[in-house]
Design a protein around this motif. Structure first.
Motif, PDB file in Angstrom:
ATOM      1  N   LEU A  83       0.826  -1.206   0.000  1.00 41.53           N
ATOM      2  CA  LEU A  83       0.000   0.000   0.000  1.00 41.53           C
ATOM      3  C   LEU A  83       0.859   1.254   0.000  1.00 41.53           C
ATOM      4  CD1 LEU A  83      -2.807  -1.077   2.509  1.00 41.53           C
ATOM      5  CD2 LEU A  83      -2.825  -1.170   0.005  1.00 41.53           C
ATOM      6  N   ALA A  84       1.933   1.250   0.780  1.00 41.57           N
ATOM      7  CA  ALA A  84       2.834   2.399   0.796  1.00 41.57           C
ATOM      8  C   ALA A  84       3.488   2.584  -0.566  1.00 41.57           C
ATOM      9  CB  ALA A  84       3.901   2.215   1.877  1.00 41.57           C
ATOM     10  N   ALA A  85       3.878   1.475  -1.203  1.00 42.77           N
ATOM     11  CA  ALA A  85       4.499   1.556  -2.524  1.00 42.77           C
ATOM     12  C   ALA A  85       3.539   2.128  -3.556  1.00 42.77           C
ATOM     13  CB  ALA A  85       4.969   0.166  -2.956  1.00 42.77           C
ATOM     14  N   ALA A  86       2.267   1.711  -3.489  1.00 44.40           N
ATOM     15  CA  ALA A  86       1.266   2.222  -4.433  1.00 44.40           C
ATOM     16  C   ALA A  86       1.096   3.722  -4.285  1.00 44.40           C
ATOM     17  CB  ALA A  86      -0.068   1.507  -4.209  1.00 44.40           C
ATOM     18  N   PHE A  87       1.041   4.191  -3.046  1.00 45.04           N
ATOM     19  CA  PHE A  87       0.844   5.621  -2.824  1.00 45.04           C
ATOM     20  C   PHE A  87       2.063   6.421  -3.270  1.00 45.04           C
ATOM     21  CE2 PHE A  87      -1.264   9.203  -1.163  1.00 45.04           C
ATOM     22  CZ  PHE A  87      -2.541   8.805  -0.809  1.00 45.04           C
ATOM     23  N   GLU A  88       3.250   5.904  -3.003  1.00 42.59           N
ATOM     24  CA  GLU A  88       4.472   6.591  -3.440  1.00 42.59           C
ATOM     25  C   GLU A  88       4.528   6.674  -4.958  1.00 42.59           C
ATOM     26  OE1 GLU A  88       7.596   4.292  -1.793  1.00 42.59           O
ATOM     27  OE2 GLU A  88       7.188   4.875   0.294  1.00 42.59           O
ATOM     28  N   PHE A 126      -5.127   4.589   0.055  1.00 43.38           N
ATOM     29  CA  PHE A 126      -5.696   5.862   0.471  1.00 43.38           C
ATOM     30  C   PHE A 126      -6.351   5.743   1.839  1.00 43.38           C
ATOM     31  CE2 PHE A 126      -9.394   8.703   0.668  1.00 43.38           C
ATOM     32  CZ  PHE A 126      -8.735   9.913   0.610  1.00 43.38           C
ATOM     33  N   LEU A 127      -7.089   4.649   2.062  1.00 43.81           N
ATOM     34  CA  LEU A 127      -7.712   4.447   3.366  1.00 43.81           C
ATOM     35  C   LEU A 127      -6.663   4.331   4.466  1.00 43.81           C
ATOM     36  CD1 LEU A 127     -10.652   1.937   2.757  1.00 43.81           C
ATOM     37  CD2 LEU A 127     -10.776   4.406   3.087  1.00 43.81           C
ATOM     38  N   MET A 128      -5.589   3.600   4.198  1.00 41.34           N
ATOM     39  CA  MET A 128      -4.538   3.436   5.199  1.00 41.34           C
ATOM     40  C   MET A 128      -3.907   4.771   5.554  1.00 41.34           C
ATOM     41  SD  MET A 128      -1.034   1.115   5.097  1.00 41.34           S
ATOM     42  CE  MET A 128      -0.172   2.235   3.974  1.00 41.34           C
ATOM     43  N   LEU A 129      -3.598   5.572   4.544  1.00 38.39           N
ATOM     44  CA  LEU A 129      -2.962   6.854   4.806  1.00 38.39           C
ATOM     45  C   LEU A 129      -3.936   7.820   5.474  1.00 38.39           C
ATOM     46  CD1 LEU A 129      -0.232   8.217   4.455  1.00 38.39           C
ATOM     47  CD2 LEU A 129      -1.073   9.204   2.333  1.00 38.39           C
ATOM     48  N   GLU A 182      -6.406   7.066   7.497  1.00 39.85           N
ATOM     49  CA  GLU A 182      -6.542   6.681   8.902  1.00 39.85           C
ATOM     50  C   GLU A 182      -5.302   7.060   9.689  1.00 39.85           C
ATOM     51  OE1 GLU A 182      -7.257   2.582   8.385  1.00 39.85           O
ATOM     52  OE2 GLU A 182      -9.312   2.864   7.660  1.00 39.85           O
ATOM     53  N   GLY A 183      -4.134   6.869   9.077  1.00 36.39           N
ATOM     54  CA  GLY A 183      -2.896   7.215   9.758  1.00 36.39           C
ATOM     55  C   GLY A 183      -2.720   8.696   9.955  1.00 36.39           C
ATOM     56  N   GLY A 184      -3.316   9.513   9.049  1.00 36.88           N
ATOM     57  CA  GLY A 184      -3.191  10.960   9.157  1.00 36.88           C
ATOM     58  C   GLY A 184      -4.332  11.621   9.870  1.00 36.88           C
ATOM     59  N   GLY A 185      -5.223  10.809  10.452  1.00 38.07           N
ATOM     60  CA  GLY A 185      -6.348  11.389  11.183  1.00 38.07           C
ATOM     61  C   GLY A 185      -7.454  11.889  10.293  1.00 38.07           C
ATOM     62  N   LYS A 186      -7.486  11.429   9.012  1.00 38.47           N
ATOM     63  CA  LYS A 186      -8.498  11.903   8.091  1.00 38.47           C
ATOM     64  C   LYS A 186      -9.517  10.829   7.763  1.00 38.47           C
ATOM     65  CE  LYS A 186      -5.313  15.232   5.984  1.00 38.47           C
ATOM     66  NZ  LYS A 186      -4.789  15.807   4.770  1.00 38.47           N
ATOM     67  N   GLY A 187      -9.605   9.837   8.615  1.00 35.40           N
ATOM     68  CA  GLY A 187     -10.549   8.759   8.381  1.00 35.40           C
ATOM     69  C   GLY A 187     -11.966   9.177   8.703  1.00 35.40           C
ATOM     70  N   THR A 188     -12.850   8.163   8.753  1.00 32.50           N
ATOM     71  CA  THR A 188     -14.267   8.456   8.921  1.00 32.50           C
ATOM     72  C   THR A 188     -14.714   8.433  10.375  1.00 32.50           C
ATOM     73  OG1 THR A 188     -14.857   6.131   8.682  1.00 32.50           O
ATOM     74  CG2 THR A 188     -14.761   7.448   6.679  1.00 32.50           C
ATOM     75  N   LEU A 229      -0.140  15.344  -1.197  1.00 33.18           N
ATOM     76  CA  LEU A 229      -0.079  13.931  -0.867  1.00 33.18           C
ATOM     77  C   LEU A 229      -1.400  13.238  -1.164  1.00 33.18           C
ATOM     78  CD1 LEU A 229       1.754  11.754   0.424  1.00 33.18           C
ATOM     79  CD2 LEU A 229       0.711  12.331   2.621  1.00 33.18           C
ATOM     80  N   PHE A 230      -2.513  13.961  -1.017  1.00 36.77           N
ATOM     81  CA  PHE A 230      -3.832  13.378  -1.200  1.00 36.77           C
ATOM     82  C   PHE A 230      -4.459  13.736  -2.541  1.00 36.77           C
ATOM     83  CE2 PHE A 230      -3.349  12.911   3.296  1.00 36.77           C
ATOM     84  CZ  PHE A 230      -4.141  11.831   3.649  1.00 36.77           C
ATOM     85  N   GLU A 231      -4.131  14.900  -3.086  1.00 39.06           N
ATOM     86  CA  GLU A 231      -4.851  15.409  -4.247  1.00 39.06           C
ATOM     87  C   GLU A 231      -4.730  14.490  -5.462  1.00 39.06           C
ATOM     88  OE1 GLU A 231      -5.796  18.004  -7.725  1.00 39.06           O
ATOM     89  OE2 GLU A 231      -3.932  16.946  -7.281  1.00 39.06           O
ATOM     90  N   GLY A 232      -3.520  14.055  -5.793  1.00 37.04           N
ATOM     91  CA  GLY A 232      -3.326  13.193  -6.948  1.00 37.04           C
ATOM     92  C   GLY A 232      -4.034  11.856  -6.815  1.00 37.04           C
ATOM     93  N   PRO A 233      -3.815  11.131  -5.709  1.00 34.89           N
ATOM     94  CA  PRO A 233      -4.531   9.868  -5.528  1.00 34.89           C
ATOM     95  C   PRO A 233      -6.050  10.027  -5.500  1.00 34.89           C
ATOM     96  CG  PRO A 233      -2.630   9.946  -4.082  1.00 34.89           C
ATOM     97  CD  PRO A 233      -2.750  11.303  -4.715  1.00 34.89           C
ATOM     98  N   LEU A 234      -6.530  11.117  -4.936  1.00 29.79           N
ATOM     99  CA  LEU A 234      -7.976  11.338  -4.910  1.00 29.79           C
ATOM    100  C   LEU A 234      -8.542  11.471  -6.321  1.00 29.79           C
ATOM    101  CD1 LEU A 234      -8.594  13.786  -1.926  1.00 29.79           C
ATOM    102  CD2 LEU A 234      -9.657  11.549  -2.262  1.00 29.79           C
ATOM    103  N   ARG A 235      -7.843  12.207  -7.169  1.00 27.92           N
ATOM    104  CA  ARG A 235      -8.292  12.359  -8.555  1.00 27.92           C
ATOM    105  C   ARG A 235      -8.260  11.009  -9.269  1.00 27.92           C
ATOM    106  NH1 ARG A 235      -9.428  17.148 -10.337  1.00 27.92           N
ATOM    107  NH2 ARG A 235      -8.705  18.971  -9.167  1.00 27.92           N
TER     108      ARG A 235
END
Length: 210
Positions: free
Chosen positions: A23-28, A69-72, A74-80, A109-115
């Motif tokens: 998951l970390a590799a995918a986000f990077e 995205f869910l992992m990051l 939750e780790g950044g305090g932006k979960g549900t 960090l979030f904008e690209g993956p969100l799109r």
């Protein structure tokens, strides 16, 4: 024999370590090469695992990125978790939530993956179903509950269709962000909240700005 049991590798821990590395590799990688050039092969190479390890857990790169995205988040305090703010002032609370949404869209960090996820979900019914179950519906229920609280406080009409109200509040913000038609600003989100609450017949709020 007991010593052998103590030193035997923990398969569950190893699997979790591999999952998080993937998951970390995918986000990077999606941040480095973009979604179109992101591949299962590239993710596997970055994570140091075989492709079959990834396919054992996820059917597509979109599904991997969604979990990343869910992992990051939750780790950044932006979960549900935790629900929407409820100070007793529906106008102030909705403005706060939408301003925070603008802040997230400004985070590279979030904008690209969100799109990337938004585009992939639109074209992949299976991923759309996973999104709805694991993130979309839980978030929507949080929004409903905040509006129900405003109804109980007499700030919104009792017979209000909550799902339509949610669409009216959040959809303009998402559309402006997704299509880049105009800058997405905190001033804009404030105007959206004011106009929608006024149109819904909310009580105890300011008049929408001209």
């Amino acid at each position: 024999m007991a010593a052998q049991r103590r030193t035997r590798p923990d398969a569950t821990r190893r699997s979790e370590s591999s999952r998080r590395a993937i998951l970390a590799a995918a986000f990077e990688l999606v941040g480095e090469v973009g979604y179109h050039r992101l591949s299962i092969e590239g993710i596997a190479a970055r994570a140091g695992v075989g492709k079959q390890t990834i396919y054992r857990w996820w059917p597509s790169k979109g599904a991997v990125l969604f979990d990343a995205f869910l992992m990051l988040s939750e780790g950044g305090g932006k979960g549900t978790g935790g629900g929407l703010p409820d100070t007793g002032d529906i106008e102030a609370d909705l403005k706060s939530v939408l301003r925070a949404t603008v802040g997230e869209t400004e985070d590279p960090l979030f904008e690209g993956p969100l799109r990337a996820l938004s585009i992939e979900i639109a074209g992949d019914p299976a991923l759309a179903a996973v999104y709805a179950e694991r993130l979309g519906e839980p978030l929507r229920e949080m929004k409903r509950e905040r509006l129900r609280s405003a109804q109980r406080a007499g700030q919104l009409p009792a017979g209000l269709d909550l799902d339509i109200a949610i669409d009216l509040i959040w959809s303009p913000v998402f559309q402006r962000w997704l299509y880049r038609t105009e800058p997405l600003t905190r001033e804009y989100t404030d105007r959206v909240v004011e106009a929608v609450l006024h149109g819904l017949g909310a009580t105890g709020i300011g008049h929408p700005r001209a």
